[in-house]
Write an enzyme that holds these catalytic residues in place. Structure first.
Site, PDB file in Angstrom:
ATOM      1  CE  LYS A 190       2.963 -40.258  16.336  1.00  0.00           C
ATOM      2  NZ  LYS A 190       3.371 -39.664  15.048  1.00  0.00           N
TER       3      LYS A 190
ATOM      4  NE  ARG B 191      -3.733 -38.364   7.074  1.00  0.00           N
ATOM      5  CZ  ARG B 191      -2.613 -38.121   6.403  1.00  0.00           C
ATOM      6  NH1 ARG B 191      -2.518 -38.393   5.116  1.00  0.00           N
ATOM      7  NH2 ARG B 191      -1.568 -37.597   7.012  1.00  0.00           N
TER       8      ARG B 191
HETATM    9  N1  BES Z   1      -0.118 -36.542  15.393  1.00  0.00           N
HETATM   10  C1  BES Z   1       0.751 -36.715  14.302  1.00  0.00           C
HETATM   11  C2  BES Z   1       1.305 -35.417  13.748  1.00  0.00           C
HETATM   12  C3  BES Z   1       2.187 -34.612  14.669  1.00  0.00           C
HETATM   13  C4  BES Z   1       3.553 -34.667  14.554  1.00  0.00           C
HETATM   14  C5  BES Z   1       1.627 -33.749  15.592  1.00  0.00           C
HETATM   15  C6  BES Z   1       4.342 -33.889  15.370  1.00  0.00           C
HETATM   16  C7  BES Z   1       2.430 -32.984  16.408  1.00  0.00           C
HETATM   17  C8  BES Z   1       3.778 -33.037  16.293  1.00  0.00           C
HETATM   18  C9  BES Z   1       0.003 -37.432  13.167  1.00  0.00           C
HETATM   19  O1  BES Z   1      -0.988 -38.300  13.557  1.00  0.00           O
HETATM   20  C10 BES Z   1       1.006 -38.246  12.429  1.00  0.00           C
HETATM   21  O2  BES Z   1       1.533 -39.147  13.002  1.00  0.00           O
HETATM   22  N2  BES Z   1       1.238 -37.895  11.179  1.00  0.00           N
HETATM   23  C11 BES Z   1       2.176 -38.582  10.374  1.00  0.00           C
HETATM   24  C12 BES Z   1       1.548 -38.803   9.028  1.00  0.00           C
HETATM   25  C13 BES Z   1       2.315 -39.743   8.146  1.00  0.00           C
HETATM   26  C14 BES Z   1       2.261 -41.149   8.715  1.00  0.00           C
HETATM   27  C15 BES Z   1       1.715 -39.701   6.773  1.00  0.00           C
HETATM   28  C16 BES Z   1       3.413 -37.700  10.263  1.00  0.00           C
HETATM   29  O3  BES Z   1       3.287 -36.488  10.220  1.00  0.00           O
HETATM   30  O4  BES Z   1       4.507 -38.251  10.250  1.00  0.00           O
HETATM   31 MN    MN Z   2      -0.244 -40.252  13.972  1.00  0.00          MN
END
Ligand code: BES
Ligand code: MN
Ligand code: ZN
Length: 498
Positions: free
Chosen positions: A274, A348
Site C-alpha cells: 500500500k 477474503r
Molecule cells: N483492508 C483493506 C480494505 C480497507 C480499506 C479497510 C480502507 C479499511 C479502510 C483490504 O484488505 C484491501 O486492501 N482491499 C483492497 C482490495 C483490492 C486490492 C481489490 C482495496 O480495497 O483497495
Molecule cells: Mn488489503
C-alpha cells in the site's frame, strides 16, 4: 466510571445532567433546581438560546442557591421521538460535557417525563448505557497528559424512580463491556496486538464461560487452509485461528449461529504494498475479528440463551522474502484453488478458510462474517452505513432491522452471477480480485463461493469500524461497529424465548 442508581434528589456536589424536551419542558428535578436558583435555569436557557433541541447542550456553572458545581442541560428533542437511541444520546452527550470538567461526582436526572412513550426504566437504563459508552478512552500511552485534560468523573449516579432501571441496565452494561473490549483491541497498535497476542486476548474470555480453542499454523496446514496461511506467510508472527464458543441455549446441541471475523492485525498490502499515506490505519484491519470477540464477551456477560460460535482468522499481511507473490496459486480448505492477483486483497483469503471451517465443523444455522474488506465500500456508502450482502433475504432483513434499532445501520448491496464471473482465472478456479468496478460486490461474491447452502451474510465495515469524529456515544477512534448490532440480532432471533 462507577455507575449507581438512586432515587431522584438534588445532589450536594459535582455535576448534574438534566434533560429538557423541545419547548423547554423541565423535569421535576430541574424544576426544583430552577426554583432554588430563583428561575436561574430558565434565564440561562433564554440567554443561551437553548430550546431543548436534540443533543443541544448548555452548561450552567455554579448556579446561585444550589451547591452544585455545574448543571448540564441536554436537549431531548420532541417527546414523541424520544426512543432508546435518544436516551443513549442524552447520556452520552451529557457525560461528554462533564467528563473532564474537574468534577468527580456526576448525577444524571432521569425523572419520568410526561408524554414519553419510552418506559421510564428503559429511559434511565439507556441514558446510563449512553453515558458509559461515551466514557471510553484509549489513553494508556499518554505519559504527559495534563491533569486538566484527564477525565475527572469517577462516579455517575442515575437518578430515577423507576424500579426496573437497574435491572434493565445490567444487560446493556454487559454489551458495553463487549464494546470496550472491541475498542481496545482495535485501538492497540500492531506491535502490541498481533495474531498471537490477540489470540491471548481471546483466551481470557474463558473467565466468562466461553470455550476458547486456538489453532496454530501446524494445525491449519493439516486442515488445508492454504488461503489463510498464504496471507500470513510473509510475517514473523504465527497466524492463528481462534474458535470461541458460547453455549447458552437450553439445548446445548442446537445448531449455533456462526460469527466469523477478519483479523488482519496489520495490512501492509504485502508485496502489492500500500502507499505510505494512511497505512497506519491498517492496524485496525482486524476490526471484524474485534467485533466478533466483543460480541461473544457481551453475550457471555449477559448470559444470552443462545448458542453462538465466534471464529476469527488472525494474520499479519507483510512483505518479505517469504511473502506470497502476485500470481501465486493457493489451495483453500474447500479444495478450490485461487490465483492471488493482488496480495492486498487478503481479507477474503483469510475469510474463505474461516467460513469453510465454520460450516464444516459446526453445521451452523447461519453464518455472518464481519470484515474491513474493501476500500470500495467507503466510496459507495461513506462512513455512515456498513455494506450488507446476503444469500438469504430473511437473514438480511433481520440484520438490517437490528442495525437500525441500535444505530449501526447497514445497507444491502446486490449479488449476482454477472459479478461472480469477474472472478474467473486463466489458471485456477478463481482469482482473488474482480475488476475495479463494484469492488465490494466481487469481494462478497468471492466469499459466497465458500459458504455452500448455509444462510450467510457478510457485513463490510471498512467505512464504519473507525470513527474520525466524536458522536454522542462513540468517542473518535474504534467504534466497535457490529457488537451492538449482533447482540440485538441474537437477542431478537436466536435466543430461547421464556
Ligand atoms: N483492508 C483493506 C480494505 C480497507 C480499506 C479497510 C480502507 C479499511 C479502510 C483490504 O484488505 C484491501 O486492501 N482491499 C483492497 C482490495 C483490492 C486490492 C481489490 C482495496 O480495497 O483497495
Ligand atoms: Mn488489503
Ligand atoms: Zn485488509
Amino acid at each position: 466510571m462507577k455507575i449507581s442508581f438512586a432515587k431522584p434528589h438534588l445532589p450536594a456536589e459535582g455535576a448534574l445532567i438534566v434533560g429538557v424536551l423541545e419547548g423547554k419542558t423541565l423535569t421535576p428535578t430541574a424544576r426544583t433546581l430552577n426554583e432554588l436558583t430563583g428561575g436561574g435555569l430558565e434565564r440561562a436557557m433564554t440567554a443561551g438560546r437553548f430550546l431543548g433541541k436534540k443533543d443541544q447542550t448548555l452548561v450552567v456553572l455554579a448556579p446561585a442557591g444550589a451547591p452544585l458545581a455545574r448543571v448540564v442541560l441536554v436537549g431531548l428533542g420532541k417527546a414523541e421521538s424520544v426512543d432508546a437511541q435518544a436516551a443513549q444520546s442524552f447520556g452520552g452527550t451529557g457525560l461528554a460535557a462533564v467528563l473532564t470538567s474537574g468534577d468527580a461526582a456526576c448525577a444524571i436526572a432521569c425523572d419520568d417525563f410526561d408524554g414519553l412513550k419510552l418506559p421510564a426504566a428503559e429511559f434511565a437504563a439507556n441514558a446510563a448505557f449512553g453515558a458509559r459508552l461515551r466514557s471510553y478512552r484509549f489513553d494508556k500511552y499518554f505519559t504527559k497528559e495534563k491533569k486538566e485534560d484527564k477525565p475527572s468523573v469517577r462516579k455517575l449516579a442515575v437518578l430515577t424512580d423507576a424500579g426496573g432501571a437497574k435491572a434493565a441496565f445490567a444487560p446493556l452494561d454487559a454489551v458495553a463491556d463487549g464494546v470496550f473490549l472491541t475498542r481496545t483491541v482495535v485501538s492497540e497498535p500492531a506491535n502490541v496486538i498481533h495474531p498471537e497476542s490477540l489470540a491471548d486476548e481471546c483466551r481470557k474470555l474463558t473467565a466468562l464461560g466461553i470455550e476458547v480453542e486456538v489453532l496454530g499454523e501446524k494445525q491449519m496446514k493439516k486442515l488445508g487452509m492454504g488461503a489463510l496461511l498464504g496471507v500470513g506467510q510473509g510475517s514473523d508472527r504465527e497466524s492463528q485461528l481462534v474458535v470461541m464458543r458460547w453455549t447458552g441455549a437450553g439445548n446445548p446441541d442446537a445448531a449455533p449461529l456462526a460469527l466469523v471475523g477478519k483479523g488482519v492485525c496489520f495490512d501492509s498490502g504485502g508485496i502489492s504494498i500500500k502507499p505510505a499515506a494512511g497505512m497506519e490505519d491498517m492496524k485496525w484491519d482486524m476490526g471484524g475479528a474485534g467485533a466478533v470477540i466483543g460480541t461473544l464477551a457481551a453475550l457471555a456477560g449477559r448470559k444470552a440463551k443462545a448458542n453462538v460460535v465466534g471464529i476469527v482468522g488472525l494474520v499479519e499481511n507483510m512483505p518479505s522474502g517469504t511473502a506470497q507473490r502476485p500470481g501465486d496459486v493457493v489451495r483453500s480448505m474447500s479444495g478450490q484453488t485461487i490465483e492471488v492477483i493482488n496480495t492486498d486483497a487478503e481479507g477474503r483469503l483469510v475469510l474463505c478458510d474461516a467460513l469453510w471451517y465454520a460450516k464444516e465443523r459446526f453445521k451452523p444455522s447461519a453464518m455472518i462474517d464481519l470484515a474491513t474488506l474493501t476500500g470500495a465500500i467507503v466510496i459507495a456508502l461513506g462512513t455512515e452505513y456498513a455494506g450488507l450482502f446476503a444469500s438469504n433475504d430473511r437473514l438480511a432483513e433481520r440484520i438490517a432491522a437490528a442495525g437500525k434499532a441500535v444505530d449501526e445501520p447497514v445497507w444491502r448491496l446486490p449479488l449476482g452471477e454477472a459479478y461472480d464471473k469477474q472472478l474467473k482465472s486463466d489458471i485456477a478456479d478463481m482469482k482473488n480480485v474482480g475488476g475495479r468496478e463494484g469492488g465490494s460486490i466481487t469481494a462478497a461474491q468471492f466469499l459466497k463461493r465458500f459458504v455452500a447452502d448455509v444462510p450467510w451474510a457478510h457485513i463490510d465495515i471498512a467505512g464504519t469500524a473507525w470513527s474520525k469524529k466524536d458522536t454522542a456515544t462513540i468517542p473518535k477512534g474504534a467504534s466497535a461497529f457490529g457488537v451492538r448490532l449482533l447482540d440485538r440480532l441474537i437477542a431478537e432471533h436466536y435466543e430461547d424465548k421464556a
